[in-house]
Design an enzyme around this catalytic site. Structure first.
Site, short mmCIF file in Angstrom:
data_model
loop_
_atom_site.label_atom_id
_atom_site.label_comp_id
_atom_site.label_asym_id
_atom_site.label_seq_id
_atom_site.Cartn_x
_atom_site.Cartn_y
_atom_site.Cartn_z
N ASP A 61 -52.19 -26.98 47.19
CA ASP A 61 -51.18 -25.92 47.08
C ASP A 61 -50.15 -26.45 46.10
O ASP A 61 -49.42 -27.41 46.39
CB ASP A 61 -50.54 -25.66 48.45
N TYR A 153 -41.03 -13.10 35.77
CA TYR A 153 -42.28 -13.75 35.37
C TYR A 153 -42.14 -14.36 33.98
O TYR A 153 -42.50 -15.53 33.77
CB TYR A 153 -43.41 -12.71 35.39
N LYS A 157 -42.33 -18.43 32.66
CA LYS A 157 -43.28 -18.86 31.64
C LYS A 157 -42.56 -19.48 30.44
O LYS A 157 -43.01 -20.49 29.88
CB LYS A 157 -44.16 -17.69 31.21
#
Length: 248
Positions: A61, A153, A157
């Site tokens: 994980d 998001y 990134k």
């Protein structure tokens, strides 16, 4: 075609989509691949499809630092080295900016950003001992060309790009290369959400959506010694999407 014989590689999020294609392709080129996945049973299934001679399942994980340490220890104990880390695991969540909650943003930070940080820190000590290593961060064109409803998001990134470049400067003298792949639209369940491929992709310069194997090929190049003078490099694999659409 890159030769990855004697290369030991850990791939995160290797249970599906791009990660699975990357793991399978690297193994086909001769690498020993650690198939990392949050669900260990999924990792086992993918490793079986590759074959025990070229793959081992790894519980990972990516949001848990202790699991990173354990995963890297498994690889090193098995193969006595780790040549390449492919930070592939990620999550996409699209919401309008004003509807994005703090919990939404924090989840994206943990999976897309902090996991990369923890993964890099986990492998660097061994790579320093070897005086050689390649870290490949699978990022996104959203880092520099975000789409609508993806502010959080895109931010995670973009942060990985900055971190990767800064790390590349710092780690180069230690023989460790840090590079990035920027996928555009790739036909995976995460990207299409189980729906048909949007007609939009007919308008990008190459006229289609990308396939996971096309990301895997870029990762293979950066994993191999064929890219030995590349660090801080960004390879865009988007069919020309960020150039603009075709005007018929």
């Amino acid at each position: 075609m890159p030769d990855l014989k004697n290369h030991v590689i850990l791939v995160t999020g290797a249970n599906r989509g791009q990660g699975k294609a990357i793991a399978q392709h690297l193994a086909a080129l001769g690498a020993k691949v650690g198939v990392g996945a949050r669900n260990y049973n999924d990792a086992i299934e993918v490793a079986k499809t590759i074959g025990e001679d070229h793959a081992i399942p790894v519980q990972l994980d990516v949001t848990r630092q202790l699991e990173w340490k354990s995963a890297v220890d498994v690889i090193i104990n098995k193969f006595q080295k780790i040549d390449v880390l492919v930070n592939n695991a990620g999550v996409l969540k699209r919401k309008p900016f004003t509807e994005t909650t703090l919990d939404d943003y924090e989840q994206l930070i943990h999976v897309n950003q902090l996991s990369v940080f923890m993964g890099m820190q986990a492998v660097i000590p061994q790579m320093e001992k070897q005086q050689k290593g390649s870290i490949i961060n699978n990022v996104s064109i959203s880092a520099f060309a975000p789409i609508s409803k993806s502010s959080a998001y895109a931010a995670t990134k973009a942060s990985v790009v900055a971190m990767s470049k800064a790390a590349a400067i710092e780690l180069g003298s230690k023989g460790i290369r840090v590079n990035m792949v920027h996928p555009g639209g790739i036909e995976t369940e995460m990207a299409t959400q189980g729906k048909d491929v949007p007609a939009y992709y007919e308008s990008v310069p190459l006229g289609r959506i990308g396939q996971p194997i096309e990301i895997a090929r870029a990762v293979a190049f950066l994993s191999s010694d064929e890219s030995s003078y590349c660090t801080g490099t960004e390879i865009v694999v988007d069919g020309g999407m960020t150039l603009g659409t075709v005007d018929e």
